[in-house]
Design an enzyme around this catalytic site. Structure first.
Site, PDB file in Angstrom:
ATOM      1  N   HIS A   1      -7.736   9.841   3.966  1.00  0.00           N
ATOM      2  CA  HIS A   1      -7.324   8.808   4.929  1.00  0.00           C
ATOM      3  C   HIS A   1      -7.634   9.240   6.365  1.00  0.00           C
ATOM      4  CE1 HIS A   1      -4.414   7.856   1.543  1.00  0.00           C
ATOM      5  NE2 HIS A   1      -4.975   6.687   1.767  1.00  0.00           N
TER       6      HIS A   1
ATOM      7  N   ASP B   1      -8.741   0.796   6.356  1.00  0.00           N
ATOM      8  CA  ASP B   1      -7.769   0.634   7.435  1.00  0.00           C
ATOM      9  C   ASP B   1      -8.359   1.152   8.752  1.00  0.00           C
ATOM     10  OD1 ASP B   1      -5.607   0.498   9.094  1.00  0.00           O
ATOM     11  OD2 ASP B   1      -4.236   1.624   7.837  1.00  0.00           O
ATOM     12  N   THR B   2      -8.680   2.456   8.783  1.00  0.00           N
ATOM     13  CA  THR B   2      -9.118   3.115  10.025  1.00  0.00           C
ATOM     14  C   THR B   2     -10.267   2.376  10.725  1.00  0.00           C
ATOM     15  OG1 THR B   2      -8.373   5.234   9.180  1.00  0.00           O
ATOM     16  CG2 THR B   2     -10.019   5.310  10.925  1.00  0.00           C
TER      17      THR B   2
ATOM     18  N   ASP C   1       0.846  -1.195   0.000  1.00  0.00           N
ATOM     19  CA  ASP C   1       0.000   0.000   0.000  1.00  0.00           C
ATOM     20  C   ASP C   1       0.889   1.255   0.000  1.00  0.00           C
ATOM     21  OD1 ASP C   1      -2.420   1.364   0.186  1.00  0.00           O
ATOM     22  OD2 ASP C   1      -2.443   1.319   2.379  1.00  0.00           O
TER      23      ASP C   1
HETATM   24  P1  13P Z   1      -8.721   4.570   5.702  1.00  0.00           P
HETATM   25  O1  13P Z   1      -7.760   4.368   6.835  1.00  0.00           O
HETATM   26  O2  13P Z   1      -9.309   5.936   5.704  1.00  0.00           O
HETATM   27  O3  13P Z   1      -9.721   3.469   5.635  1.00  0.00           O
HETATM   28  O4  13P Z   1      -7.861   4.482   4.349  1.00  0.00           O
HETATM   29  C1  13P Z   1      -7.225   3.293   4.015  1.00  0.00           C
HETATM   30  C2  13P Z   1      -6.397   3.441   2.782  1.00  0.00           C
HETATM   31  O5  13P Z   1      -6.728   4.143   1.859  1.00  0.00           O
HETATM   32  C3  13P Z   1      -5.159   2.666   2.723  1.00  0.00           C
HETATM   33  O6  13P Z   1      -4.453   2.909   1.549  1.00  0.00           O
HETATM   34  O1  G3H Z   2      -2.643   4.525   3.508  1.00  0.00           O
HETATM   35  C1  G3H Z   2      -3.075   4.685   4.560  1.00  0.00           C
HETATM   36  C2  G3H Z   2      -2.865   3.916   5.752  1.00  0.00           C
HETATM   37  O2  G3H Z   2      -4.072   3.884   6.447  1.00  0.00           O
HETATM   38  C3  G3H Z   2      -1.745   4.510   6.583  1.00  0.00           C
HETATM   39  O3  G3H Z   2      -1.351   3.562   7.479  1.00  0.00           O
HETATM   40  O4  G3H Z   2      -0.251   4.622   9.466  1.00  0.00           O
HETATM   41  O5  G3H Z   2       0.032   2.200   8.893  1.00  0.00           O
HETATM   42  O6  G3H Z   2       1.165   3.930   7.494  1.00  0.00           O
HETATM   43  P1  G3H Z   2      -0.012   3.621   8.382  1.00  0.00           P
HETATM   44 ZN    ZN Z   3      -4.563   4.887   0.836  1.00  0.00          ZN
END
Ligand code: 13P
Ligand code: G3H
Ligand code: ZN
Length: 284
Positions: free
Chosen positions: A180, A232-233, A82
């Site tokens: 993000h 992710d979040t 990513d």
């Molecule tokens: P979020 O943490 O806002 O869900 O974004 C995830 C993301 O785009 C990782 O590349």
């Molecule tokens: O790309 C976005 C990710 O949510 C950032 O994650 O804090 O693990 O690098 P990180």
């Molecule tokens: Zn991203």
């Protein structure tokens, strides 16, 4: 099942009109929760590692954890880098067994981004690894930018066409109003822009910053051509909330397994819910 390329799962998603979830991992429990959720939903899945995850866990641990998880499931799994920062990092990930990489040249000029991305495509394609790139700027929710400024950062459809033609990327991350991290208000997605980009650009489109985007908007984005959705979040939120609740209820708990088990279950639950929203359940 063994790892598959991003192109393989996104080609099927394009034909089927659904999106595949790309979930960020940084420890064993989250890798397990992603693999188990996908298996229960009978859905293809993308497990991805961010820069922060690589710093925290190391490439070797991430690859080993994902390889073990893949052995246990029957659904197709992609291991994806990513927001890759350089050709060097891409090559390291390919050597460690990643089947897909993102090269993020969005901070560069269009010409520089094309040059960097085309170089990555040349190398990755030679070994059957897929490449995602980004055009436009997907910032963070903490970036304090005005509406006018944020509009200027969105992906320009004509530039997207040129970018894909000149680089040959397998998937394109576009900026259409998501960011993000945790949103303060509700994100406003530019669906007209998405529709136009999808009409002009031949490769699958990727939505970043998808945590906190209402389910209805995510479904609409899928209808308009989004084929990979990054989350992710939302996983971090439920994981830490579960830990907090257990420790509040039982402050004398000293066994990490009793704290992490409910966190792993909470992550699995939200990932299953997202997979259902994306429409990929039963598509493995
Ligand atoms: P979020 O943490 O806002 O869900 O974004 C995830 C993301 O785009 C990782 O590349
Ligand atoms: O790309 C976005 C990710 O949510 C950032 O994650 O804090 O693990 O690098 P990180
Ligand atoms: Zn991203």
């Amino acid at each position: 099942m063994s790892l598959v390329s991003l192109t393989e799962v996104l080609d099927r998603a394009s034909r089927g009109g659904y999106a595949v979830g790309a979930f960020n991992c940084h420890n064993m429990e989250i890798v397990q929760s992603i693999a188990r959720a996908a298996e229960k939903e009978k859905s293809p899945v993308i497990i991805q590692a961010s820069q922060g995850a690589i710093k925290y866990a190391g490439l070797e641990y991430i690859t080993s954890l994902v390889e073990e998880a893949v052995r246990e499931v029957s659904v197709p799994v992609v291991l994806h880098l990513d927001h890759g920062t350089s050709l060097q990092q891409v090559v390291q990930c390919i050597r460690h067994g990643f089947t897909s990489v993102m090269i993020d040249g969005s901070r560069l000029t269009l010409e520089e981004n094309i040059k960097l991305t085309a170089g990555v495509v040349r190398i990755a394609r030679a070994v059957g690894v897929s490449v995602e790139a980004e055009i436009g700027k997907i910032g963070g929710t903490e970036d304090d930018i005005s509406v006018k400024e944020s509009e200027a950062l969105l992906t320009d459809p004509e530039e997207a066409v040129r970018f894909v033609e000149e680089t040959g990327v397998d998937a394109l991350a576009i900026a259409i109003g998501t960011a993000h991290g945790q949103y303060r208000g509700e994100p406003e997605l530019d669906f007209n822009r998405l529709e136009k980009i999808n009409r002009l650009v031949p490769c699958p489109l990727v939505l970043h910053g998808s945590s906190g985007v209402p389910d209805g908007d995510l479904k609409r984005a899928v209808q308009l051509g989004i084929r990979k959705i990054n989350i992710d979040t939302n996983i971090r939120e439920v994981f830490v909330k579960a830990i907090r609740e257990i420790l509040e209820r039982n402050p004398r708990e000293i066994d990490p397994r009793n704290v992490l088990r409910p966190a792993r279950e909470a992550a699995e639950k939200i990932i299953r819910e997202k997979i259902q929203v994306f429409g990929s359940s039963g598509q493995a």
